[in-house]
Scaffold this motif. Structure first.
Motif, PDB file in Angstrom:
ATOM      1  N   ASP A 194      -6.725  -0.625  -4.303  1.00 30.04           N
ATOM      2  CA  ASP A 194      -5.294  -0.956  -4.260  1.00 30.04           C
ATOM      3  C   ASP A 194      -4.577  -0.508  -5.528  1.00 30.04           C
ATOM      4  OD1 ASP A 194      -5.364  -2.449  -1.681  1.00 30.04           O
ATOM      5  OD2 ASP A 194      -6.700  -3.757  -2.815  1.00 30.04           O
ATOM      6  N   ARG A 292      -6.003  -3.173  10.207  1.00 25.87           N
ATOM      7  CA  ARG A 292      -5.815  -4.036   9.033  1.00 25.87           C
ATOM      8  C   ARG A 292      -5.919  -3.238   7.743  1.00 25.87           C
ATOM      9  NH1 ARG A 292      -9.149  -7.431  12.223  1.00 25.87           N
ATOM     10  NH2 ARG A 292     -10.999  -6.808  10.997  1.00 25.87           N
ATOM     11  N   ARG A 296      -3.019  -2.625   4.952  1.00 24.27           N
ATOM     12  CA  ARG A 296      -3.260  -2.993   3.552  1.00 24.27           C
ATOM     13  C   ARG A 296      -2.939  -1.844   2.600  1.00 24.27           C
ATOM     14  NH1 ARG A 296      -9.388  -3.959   1.106  1.00 24.27           N
ATOM     15  NH2 ARG A 296      -8.864  -3.439  -1.071  1.00 24.27           N
TER      16      ARG A 296
END
Length: 327
Positions: A194, A292, A296
């Motif tokens: 991330d 998902r 994300r």
């Protein structure tokens, strides 16, 4: 539907041969092409009995002759192992053989343990420090910008698509600074996913090759008719990862029923952690997990990794995955 690509390590299975592994890779590439996958990438690894893609450019020539339309490429070439001029010649040759189909992903890890430096007669720690300069030099040898004193022939003018590969903030920063697409190895190193994507997008500088940031994230994806069957197939991959993490890598082993339940809790936790970016199950399970993950990350493209002891099972997995996302 998000574009899907395939990453193959050319696994050599227990009881099998390198020749069989290379033949299976060609079959997998044909299956990926037929199913509508965008790219088929091969990764550079060395000194590992269970991985047959070390001579990456040669392997890609084999894959190219087995296919006709799918993009093929390195995911990636570990550039500290090589001279940029040689890579320009190799991938320039691949572009001449398969025009407009060649991707060149570049990473700075050695793709092996510390002994590879001795085998290559290189100081890989020092070579990795020059990775940014080598990327710029390699790109210039191919694009001619800036013009180099020595021309790579083949190489100069090749229509290669360059990528930076990474599993940390370093690669994200470099890809952003150079205006290159970025592929993150979240299938085995998810910790900085991330943060790396965020940094890449925030710092991205447009280039002649790419106007806006483009992220490809890797997932371990194995689809089968049922969740139970997919979990059984994935046990071969789990065994390989445990063997690697415990310093005993080997060839791909047959599936073992309830394999994870035989492991101590800390090893089970390690597998759960590293498999954050995974989709293993029936088509509906895989579709939901990929959905998902895309939500994300906001990834522009997903590249699916994984291996099965029976090569036909992975070909079937690719078809089921594509059907699941298209449906």
């Amino acid at each position: 539907m998000i574009p899907l690509s395939v990453l193959d390590l050319i696994p050599v299975r227990e009881g099998g041969t390198v020749s069989e592994a290379l033949a299976s890779a060609a079959g997998l590439a044909r299956a990926a092409e037929a199913a509508g996958y965008q790219r088929f990438w091969v990764a550079e690894h060395h000194g590992m009995d269970g991985i047959a893609g070390g001579a990456t450019a040669v392997t890609l020539a084999h894959i190219g002759h087995a296919t006709s339309t799918i993009r093929i490429g390195a995911g990636g070439i570990m550039l500290p192992n090589h001279n940029p001029f040689v890579i320009a010649e190799q991938f320039g040759t691949l572009d001449a053989l398969f025009p407009g189909r060649i991707d060149l992903g570049l990473g700075r890890a050695p793709g092996a343990d510390s002994r590879i430096g001795q085998a290559l007669r290189k100081d890989l720690m020092r070579a990795s420090e020059f990775f940014p300069q080598d990327v710029v030099e390699l790109r210039a040898l191919v694009t001619g910008d800036p013009e180099m004193a020595l021309r790579a022939t083949p190489g100069l003018g090749a229509a290669l698509e360059f990528w930076i590969l990474g599993s940390s903030l370093f690669g994200a920063s470099l890809a952003a600074a150079l205006g290159m697409p970025y592929a993150f190895a979240s299938h085995f190193a998810p910790d900085h996913l991330d943060a790396a994507i965020k940094l890449y997008r925030e710092r991205f500088t447009p280039s002649a090759a790419l106007e806006r940031p483009h992220v490809m994230a890797a997932m371990t994806v194995l689809a089968a008719e049922t969740d139970a069957e997919a979990t059984l197939l994935a046990s071969s991959l789990d065994q390989s990862f445990v063997a690697l993490r415990t310093g005993n890598p080997g060839r791909l082993k047959p599936p073992v029923p309830s394999y994870r339940e035989t492991l101590p809790p800390h090893t089970q936790a390690m597998l759960e952690h590293v498999r954050q970016a995974s989709a293993v199950g029936a088509p509906a399970t895989v579709r939901a997990a990929i959905g998902r993950f895309v939500e994300r990350t906001g990834a522009d493209e997903i590249i699916v990794a994984g291996a099965t002891y029976d090569p036909a099972a992975r070909e079937h997995s690719l078809a089921l995955t594509m059907e699941a996302l298209a449906g």
